[in-house]
Design an enzyme around this catalytic site. Structure first.
Site, PDB file in Angstrom:
ATOM      1  N   GLU A 182      18.836  44.134   6.724  1.00 15.22           N
ATOM      2  CA  GLU A 182      20.150  43.106   7.159  1.00 15.22           C
ATOM      3  C   GLU A 182      20.937  44.572   5.927  1.00 15.22           C
ATOM      4  OE1 GLU A 182      19.889  39.381   5.766  1.00 15.22           O
ATOM      5  OE2 GLU A 182      19.663  39.253   7.994  1.00 15.22           O
ATOM      6  N   HIS A 219      32.554  35.937   5.423  1.00 13.87           N
ATOM      7  CA  HIS A 219      31.578  36.400   6.793  1.00 13.87           C
ATOM      8  C   HIS A 219      32.088  37.320   7.729  1.00 13.87           C
ATOM      9  CE1 HIS A 219      28.091  37.186   8.705  1.00 13.87           C
ATOM     10  NE2 HIS A 219      27.475  36.922   8.216  1.00 13.87           N
ATOM     11  N   ARG A 251      29.068  43.514   3.353  1.00 14.78           N
ATOM     12  CA  ARG A 251      29.538  42.726   3.726  1.00 14.78           C
ATOM     13  C   ARG A 251      31.343  42.423   4.224  1.00 14.78           C
ATOM     14  NH1 ARG A 251      26.793  37.037   3.539  1.00 14.78           N
ATOM     15  NH2 ARG A 251      24.886  38.410   5.292  1.00 14.78           N
ATOM     16  N   HIS A 287      32.678  31.881   3.395  1.00 13.43           N
ATOM     17  CA  HIS A 287      31.245  31.948   3.914  1.00 13.43           C
ATOM     18  C   HIS A 287      30.022  31.410   2.592  1.00 13.43           C
ATOM     19  CE1 HIS A 287      27.272  32.580   6.214  1.00 13.43           C
ATOM     20  NE2 HIS A 287      26.507  34.127   5.475  1.00 13.43           N
ATOM     21  N   ARG A 292      27.996  39.258  -3.135  1.00 10.93           N
ATOM     22  CA  ARG A 292      26.461  38.985  -2.929  1.00 10.93           C
ATOM     23  C   ARG A 292      25.489  39.607  -1.336  1.00 10.93           C
ATOM     24  NH1 ARG A 292      23.729  34.756   1.172  1.00 10.93           N
ATOM     25  NH2 ARG A 292      25.321  35.394   2.880  1.00 10.93           N
TER      26      ARG A 292
HETATM   27  C1  LIG Z   1      25.846  29.927   8.322  1.00  9.03           C
HETATM   28  C2  LIG Z   1      24.876  30.237   7.321  1.00  9.03           C
HETATM   29  C3  LIG Z   1      24.241  30.949   7.390  1.00  9.03           C
HETATM   30  C4  LIG Z   1      23.234  31.954   6.494  1.00  9.03           C
HETATM   31  N1  LIG Z   1      22.619  33.025   6.068  1.00  9.03           N
HETATM   32  C5  LIG Z   1      22.091  33.387   5.120  1.00  9.03           C
HETATM   33  C6  LIG Z   1      20.746  33.956   4.952  1.00  9.03           C
HETATM   34  O1  LIG Z   1      20.410  34.442   6.138  1.00  9.03           O
HETATM   35  N2  LIG Z   1      19.937  34.089   4.066  1.00  9.03           N
HETATM   36  C7  LIG Z   1      20.828  33.579   2.888  1.00  9.03           C
HETATM   37  O2  LIG Z   1      20.406  34.399   1.969  1.00  9.03           O
HETATM   38  N3  LIG Z   1      21.655  33.140   2.882  1.00  9.03           N
HETATM   39  C8  LIG Z   1      22.421  32.455   4.049  1.00  9.03           C
HETATM   40  N4  LIG Z   1      23.467  31.065   4.068  1.00  9.03           N
HETATM   41  C9  LIG Z   1      23.987  31.255   2.336  1.00  9.03           C
HETATM   42  C10 LIG Z   1      22.251  29.733   2.291  1.00  9.03           C
HETATM   43  O3  LIG Z   1      22.066  29.451   3.393  1.00  9.03           O
HETATM   44  C11 LIG Z   1      22.625  29.576   1.525  1.00  9.03           C
HETATM   45  O4  LIG Z   1      23.348  30.000   0.027  1.00  9.03           O
HETATM   46  C12 LIG Z   1      21.964  28.725   0.677  1.00  9.03           C
HETATM   47  O5  LIG Z   1      21.057  27.694   1.578  1.00  9.03           O
HETATM   48  C13 LIG Z   1      21.818  27.546  -0.497  1.00  9.03           C
HETATM   49  O6  LIG Z   1      21.333  26.288  -0.904  1.00  9.03           O
HETATM   50  P1  LIG Z   1      21.473  25.090  -2.109  1.00  9.03           P
HETATM   51  O7  LIG Z   1      20.294  24.833  -2.157  1.00  9.03           O
HETATM   52  O8  LIG Z   1      22.206  25.943  -3.189  1.00  9.03           O
HETATM   53  O9  LIG Z   1      22.792  24.452  -1.443  1.00  9.03           O
HETATM   54  P2  LIG Z   1      22.862  23.707   0.170  1.00  9.03           P
HETATM   55  O10 LIG Z   1      21.761  24.249   1.642  1.00  9.03           O
HETATM   56  O11 LIG Z   1      24.565  23.790   0.885  1.00  9.03           O
HETATM   57  O12 LIG Z   1      22.476  22.115  -0.275  1.00  9.03           O
HETATM   58  C14 LIG Z   1      23.336  21.878  -0.844  1.00  9.03           C
HETATM   59  C15 LIG Z   1      22.788  19.889  -0.907  1.00  9.03           C
HETATM   60  O13 LIG Z   1      23.382  19.850  -1.631  1.00  9.03           O
HETATM   61  C16 LIG Z   1      24.097  18.655  -1.219  1.00  9.03           C
HETATM   62  N5  LIG Z   1      25.599  17.784  -1.843  1.00  9.03           N
HETATM   63  C17 LIG Z   1      26.574  18.093  -2.173  1.00  9.03           C
HETATM   64  N6  LIG Z   1      27.237  17.062  -2.948  1.00  9.03           N
HETATM   65  C18 LIG Z   1      26.892  16.683  -3.175  1.00  9.03           C
HETATM   66  C19 LIG Z   1      27.100  15.188  -4.008  1.00  9.03           C
HETATM   67  N7  LIG Z   1      28.776  15.560  -4.817  1.00  9.03           N
HETATM   68  N8  LIG Z   1      26.439  13.956  -3.810  1.00  9.03           N
HETATM   69  C20 LIG Z   1      25.086  14.289  -3.025  1.00  9.03           C
HETATM   70  N9  LIG Z   1      25.104  16.059  -2.579  1.00  9.03           N
HETATM   71  C21 LIG Z   1      25.277  16.872  -2.367  1.00  9.03           C
HETATM   72  C22 LIG Z   1      24.168  18.877   0.121  1.00  9.03           C
HETATM   73  O14 LIG Z   1      24.549  17.424   0.752  1.00  9.03           O
HETATM   74  C23 LIG Z   1      23.038  18.979  -0.054  1.00  9.03           C
HETATM   75  O15 LIG Z   1      22.186  18.331   0.818  1.00  9.03           O
HETATM   76  C24 LIG Z   1      23.499  30.660   5.318  1.00  9.03           C
HETATM   77  C25 LIG Z   1      24.777  30.089   4.892  1.00  9.03           C
HETATM   78  C26 LIG Z   1      25.357  29.416   6.006  1.00  9.03           C
HETATM   79  C27 LIG Z   1      26.496  28.767   6.157  1.00  9.03           C
END
Ligand SMILES: Cc1cc2nc3c(=O)[nH]c(=O)nc-3n(C[C@H](O)[C@H](O)[C@H](O)COP(=O)(O)OP(=O)(O)OC[C@H]3O[C@@H](n4cnc5c(N)ncnc54)[C@H](O)[C@@H]3O)c2cc1C
Length: 550
Positions: free
Chosen positions: A128, A249, A295, A356, A391
């Protein structure tokens, strides 16, 4: 919350239920689930999550997880690439931790059931933008869905983990508000199943609530990404850092019916070319790395070309590759584009940039601890120092796992001591004179106005005048939201609106304090990078943003 369609909800009532556990995890993405699975070896875990358990940014990740597995790669090279992308603001020690510990976290994911692509008996590694080696562990182009599936299934089967869906954390419980120490002891939570506000107490509270893409009009993020964790932590008095660095993004499908479908940069890694609508390739005019530039460079180049030509999108062209290769490597993108009448084996894809990833967030140390005792933050809602001003692709799933694991390890050593104190007595949620919401349309209008303001004035390229304009509008909207919040019973839509308004305020305040252009923060008033600003922006409730050296 979706932009226009508001659902009618039952009003919240006074909460009577109190749930206690050793660890309260807010969010069920990669960070929260990794923490929960590791911490469950030492205590009871309650995970609350806003919608269905697998609805999270994690599920939509396409590219994969950056981790050093290739024989010609090294942790040092991964660190170097991370630091280059981060524009001089990464905390090197954090980049080293992630590069060194990443492969073990990937192996654990495999043990927890994640199935990644292999070639000749080895993990297949994607390439990437910004990476100097093939380094991205993936499951075709739907890696996040596979990770989320494996983690949710493993967590659901664990006897020490209780996962409760459709629960929205409203605010953190800080004991100093009730005459106790400055300590987080859990959260007040809106139960959407019954409409009550319940009290969740815990010996440690872990925010794993993800990003805030919904603060912008166009985003790749799902509806849950409303910055709730950052807003709650800010209200609770925790330090927040680097909110001006929001990653856009560069390539989101441009189609009215597909407002947030991301076209992974793995496509550019495989040679896809960015073209103007007349077919001219343009990245060579902006950066010698062309399509493989980081990016922010690619997003700014597209923004520049769209403004210059007046076009509403540009094109991403991978038609030079054999059709069978495209279908095999990018099955999701191929199928999704086909749904909208675009056959990517024969036609270029119309694309635009979209919000993003939140590089800033709740400031944490090397174990996920925030500045508020009892409160941890992991994953996208945290600012560990890994991403700096920008990032590197695929470093965020990695960060979520690494810090989920480190926070659990830290708490494993403390849990026996923490258990010696009883859970505190705290008052139940009070509704006062609040009445059911009578004009949800107000929420919908403020939601749209706020996101449009952020898009128009605080987007890829900023200026002092635009930030001032945004600041005035956000302040006005916040006043209205505050008034509405105190008068009405809480609903998820209202809570999310209040939170994106807070996140918007933090982004604008941090951006206005940085008088330079660096990484994802570009302003026409200060186009150069300045050594004077080679530091994190730190903001706290009641304290203006200031710089802090690393
Ligand atoms: C389309 C897309 C493609 C991506 N591709 C990549 C990739 O290829 N590689 C990479 O490293 N990163 C990628 N990213 C970024 C990566 O997916 C995220 O940064 C990462 O998944 C975040 O993980 P997390 O566990 O911190 O949060 P999340 O996976 O967003 O989980 C957050 C959780 O918190 C919950 N929540 C939020 N607020 C509350 C509340 N008030 N009360 C209760 N629950 C709540 C939500 O419902 C969810 O369950 C991508 C992101 C997107 C959107």
């Amino acid at each position: 919350m979706t932009a226009m369609a508001l659902r009618v909800k039952e009003p919240a009532t006074v909460g009577a239920v109190t749930t206690t556990s050793d660890f309260l995890v807010i969010g069920s993405g990669i960070a929260g689930l990794t923490f929960a699975l590791d911490a469950a070896a030492n205590g009871t875990v309650t995970i609350i999550t806003k919608r269905n358990r697998d609805e999270a940014n994690t599920r939509y990740a396409q590219g994969g997880v950056a981790a050093v597995f290739a024989p010609d790669d090294s942790p040092e090279a991964h660190v170097k690439d991370t630091l280059i992308a981060g524009g001089g603001l990464c905390h090197e020690v954090v980049a080293e931790i992630c590069a060194r510990e990443g492969p073990d976290r990937v192996r654990e994911l495999i043990e927890r059931g994640a199935r990644f692509d292999h070639e000749n008996g080895r993990l297949h590694l994607g390439r990437e933008g910004g990476h100097s080696a093939r380094r991205v562990v993936h499951t075709a182009d739907a890696t996040g869905a596979e990770i989320e599936r494996a983690l949710v299934e493993t967590a659901a089967a664990h006897p020490n983990i209780r996962m409760v869906e459709h629960q929205t954390a409203i605010d953190l419980i800080v004991l100093s508000r009730f005459g106790g120490p400055d300590q987080c002891a859990g959260a007040y939570v809106l139960d959407e199943n019954g409409g009550a506000v319940e009290t969740f107490l815990a010996r440690a509270t872990v925010l794993a609530s993800g990003g805030a893409g919904k603060v912008y009009l166009y985003t790749t993020n799902p509806d849950v990404a409303t910055g709730d964790g950052v807003a709650m932590a800010y209200r609770a008095g925790a330090e927040i850092s680097n909110m001006e660095f929001y990653q856009f993004h560069p390539t989101c499908l441009y189609h009215p019916q597909a407002p947030r479908f991301l076209i992974t940069e793995a496509l550019r890694g495989e040679g896809a070319v960015l073209r103007l609508t007349d077919g001219t390739a343009f990245m060579g005019n902006h950066d010698p790395r062309k399509e493989l530039a980081p990016r922010d460079v690619v997003a700014r180049a597209i923004d520049f070309e769209m403004k210059r030509t007046g076009s509403e999108h540009v094109l991403l062209d991978i038609t030079h590759k054999p059709a069978a290769f495209i279908r095999e490597h990018f099955p999701t993108i191929h199928a999704e584009c086909l749904r909208f009448g675009i056959d990517i084996t024969r036609q270029p894809i119309p694309v635009v940039p979209a919000a993003h990833f939140m590089c800033g967030g709740i400031s944490t140390d090397l174990h996920g601890r925030s500045s508020l005792p009892g409160l941890f933050a992991i994953g996208e809602c945290a600012c560990t120092g890994l991403h700096g001003a920008n990032r590197l692709a695929s470093n965020s799933l990695l960060e979520g796992m690494v810090f989920g694991h480190r926070a659990a390890l830290r708490l494993a050593g403390q849990i026996a001591e923490l258990r010696q104190s009883p859970f505190p007595e705290v008052p139940a949620w009070q509704v006062g004179n609040a009445v059911p919401s009578d004009e949800e349309v107000v929420v919908a209008h403020n939601w749209d106005e706020l996101r449009r303001t952020m898009w128009n004035y605080v987007g890829i390229v900023r200026s002092n005048a635009r930030l001032r304009r945004a600041s005035r509008r956000i302040a006005l909207l916040q006043e209205e939201i505050r008034e509405y919040y105190w008068k009405h019973l809480v609903t998820r839509d209202l809570l999310e609106l209040r939170n994106i308004a807070t996140v918007a305020e933090l982004i604008v305040e941090c951006a206005a304090a940085r008088h330079e252009s660096r990484g994802l923060h570009t302003t026409i008033d200060y186009p150069e990078t300045s050594e004077r600003f080679a530091a994190d922006t730190v903001i706290k409730r009641g304290v203006l943003p200031h710089l802090r050296g690393r």
